[in-house]
Design a protein around this motif. Structure first.
Motif, short mmCIF file in Angstrom:
data_model
loop_
_atom_site.label_atom_id
_atom_site.label_comp_id
_atom_site.label_asym_id
_atom_site.label_seq_id
_atom_site.Cartn_x
_atom_site.Cartn_y
_atom_site.Cartn_z
N THR A 78 -9.13 -8.01 -44.74
CA THR A 78 -9.74 -7.54 -43.33
C THR A 78 -9.00 -6.33 -42.81
OG1 THR A 78 -8.30 -8.76 -41.89
CG2 THR A 78 -10.22 -10.02 -42.61
N ARG A 79 -10.06 -5.53 -42.30
CA ARG A 79 -9.64 -4.20 -41.55
C ARG A 79 -9.20 -4.47 -40.16
NH1 ARG A 79 -13.08 0.84 -42.56
NH2 ARG A 79 -11.31 1.67 -42.40
N THR A 80 -8.18 -3.63 -39.77
CA THR A 80 -7.56 -3.56 -38.78
C THR A 80 -7.59 -2.27 -37.89
OG1 THR A 80 -5.50 -2.83 -38.96
CG2 THR A 80 -5.73 -5.32 -39.67
N ARG A 129 -5.05 -5.84 -43.30
CA ARG A 129 -4.42 -7.05 -43.04
C ARG A 129 -4.74 -8.01 -44.38
NH1 ARG A 129 -5.58 -8.67 -38.11
NH2 ARG A 129 -3.88 -7.86 -37.27
N GLU A 137 0.60 -6.89 -43.05
CA GLU A 137 -0.11 -5.58 -42.61
C GLU A 137 0.05 -4.40 -43.78
OE1 GLU A 137 -1.95 -5.63 -40.02
OE2 GLU A 137 -1.17 -7.77 -39.43
N HIS A 181 -16.23 -4.08 -39.36
CA HIS A 181 -16.25 -5.86 -39.63
C HIS A 181 -17.66 -6.17 -40.26
CE1 HIS A 181 -12.87 -6.35 -37.09
NE2 HIS A 181 -13.41 -5.53 -36.01
#
Length: 500
Positions: free
Chosen positions: A262-264, A269, A285, A497
């Motif tokens: 996933t993007r943070t 991440r 991370e 997202h």
């Protein structure tokens, strides 16, 4: 490789990159990133590194259980080997005299061809590989009008239209099958043999184009061995790269498949866990991620963040195959093997045999031929669309291999190997059908919309080891450029997202 490239015109980027996949592409990407000063964590889902590069032992002898050589006329693999201390171990084959088992006889593999497409019919005629009718059909190409190829074409279909089906069935198929384990009538000429595609687009005949390619190679001084091995086996290469990566500070985790990506707000991440799910999960991370895995695992990780790339990846097909490696007593060998003159033979699928090829390893590689009593050889079974024999047990694959060797080289039916091992590569080789390059472009375009993410591996730029290493270098350079341009951890775009 870029090991010696200091590039003092800009500061080295700082950051942490997670490389997902511990095959040669993932390891080469990690090696390249570390050389540029980045911190690297490499995740491998399985218990070992190297992917389809794997060494082992049989009857106390070192053997390659996967890929056994690299294309020596591309620099990437040789440069990487030298960079990790294997330069002195590089060696050409002791003999590279391959044969074709076709039309009931072992015949010399004729020279003067590019992936089985002849530029000179004289060696082809002398070999007896084609029938008189097939040879006449191949010689009739000069009377044909040039054809428009368009953006892409199936290699087998185009060659058959120009030179006849026998050239495809008895030359192109066994050679191309040894690389892709695929069907020449489906494989993209532009993706699989781009140099042949280029000259087919610009020359009146394929024969003329092949002769032009050979002339270019001669002018470039490419007259040495086509392939290179490593003393002790190509399987040493990924282990040496991994050792160099660890020495440079990389963290390498085995049995740690990436479960989520996933993007943070500051980068990426990755959630990784043990292969059996019993060891819990670790959240890592990172500032960037390199995906160096097959299409299926890549699609699962990209499902939510790049659904269009995931859809394209799910359409990629793979071929399965098995390698049957045997140690035989030298005293049991027939002259067809024991004379040391041949490195092995290829088998056209049209001949209906079970094995697709056999390598006389102890003839081909000096390091594999030092035992005075034992001789190593291997056979391969299975290709895309013809994988029924892979349902056989290991014992059955050994028996059918011995039976075919008896027919091909006269191995006596009473001969029993001292030791055997069967290595299965299920879904091991990506297929390159017509339109494959377009699919790769669409995948990379979708991934490029997510800064700090790159992909590499055998399904993108070629299945050979140098091509995989080049693909890894391309992915590493994308990450390095992104982090260097940002000068800081990445800020996500508003579509982080949705993947839209």
């Amino acid at each position: 490789m870029h090991e010696a490239d200091t590039r003092t015109d800009r500061p080295a980027p700082a950051g942490h990159v997670v490389v997902i996949g511990g095959g040669i592409a993932g390891l080469a990407a990690a090696h390249r990133l570390l050389a540029d000063g980045l911190r690297v964590t490499l995740l491998e889902a399985g218990p070992r590194l190297g992917g389809k590069l794997r060494s082992g032992e049989l009857a106390g002898l070192r053997v390659d259980l996967g890929a056994e050589s690299v294309l020596a006329r591309r620099p990437e693999a040789l440069e990487l080997a030298r960079a990790v201390g294997l330069g002195e171990a590089l060696q050409p084959p002791a003999t590279a005299t391959a044969r074709l088992w076709t039309r009931g006889v072992l015949r010399p593999l004729p020279g003067g061809h590019v992936m089985g497409v002849p530029g000179d019919l004289a060696p082809l005629a002398a070999s007896g590989v084609l029938s008189a009718e097939g040879l006449a059909r191949a010689g009739a190409e000069d009377a044909l009008e040039p054809e428009e190829i368009g953006e892409d074409v199936a290699l087998g279909e185009y060659v058959a239209a120009r030179l006849g089906h026998e050239v495809v069935d008895r030359l192109v198929e066994p050679l191309l099958g040894g690389v892709y384990a695929g069907n020449a009538y489906r494989i993209s000429m532009r993706a699989a043999v781009p140099q042949l595609f280029d000259v087919a687009c610009t020359h009146a005949s394929l024969g003329e184009g092949v002769r032009e390619l050979q002339a270019r190679a001669a002018r470039a001084g490419q007259t040495g061995p086509v392939f290179s091995g490593i003393d002790g086996g190509i399987g040493r290469l990924p282990l040496a790269v991994a050792e160099a990566c660890r020495a440079a500070g990389a963290r390498i985790l085995l049995d740690s498949p990436a479960r989520e990506l996933t993007r943070t707000a500051t980068g990426w991440r990755v959630v990784a866990g043990s292969a059996d799910g019993a060891g819990g999960a670790e959240t890592i991370e990172a500032d960037a991620v390199v995906l160096a895995v097959q299409a299926g695992p890549a699609a699962r990780l990209l499902d939510r963040i790049a659904p269009s790339a995931a859809s394209e990846l799910r359409a990629v097909e793979y071929a399965s195959m098995a390698l049957v490696t045997m140690a035989l007593r030298r005293s049991d060998l027939p002259a067809g093997i024991a004379d040391g003159g041949a490195s092995g033979f290829l088998v056209p699928p049209v001949d209906g045999r079970t094995i697709k090829a056999s390598t006389f390893s102890s003839n081909k590689w000096a390091w594999a031929g030092t035992d005075p009593d034992l001789f190593l050889l291997r056979t391969s079974v299975g290709r895309h669309g013809d994988e029924g024999d892979l349902k056989r047990s290991d014992e059955e694959l050994v028996e059918v291999s011995l039976a075919d060797l008896g027919l091909a080289v006269g191995l006596a039916p009473t001969v029993r190997p001292v030791a055997t091992t069967v290595t299965r590569w299920d879904g091991g080789l990506p297929q390159y059908p017509v339109g494959h390059l377009g699919r790769v472009a669409r995948i990379r375009s979708a991934v490029a919309a997510l800064p700090g993410l790159a992909v590499c591996g055998a399904l993108y730029d070629g299945v050979g080891i140098p091509a995989c290493i080049a693909s890894a270098g391309k992915a590493a350079d994308v990450v390095i450029a992104t982090l260097g341009a940002a000068g800081a951890p990445l800020a996500p775009t508003t579509d982080q997202h949705t993947g839209q």
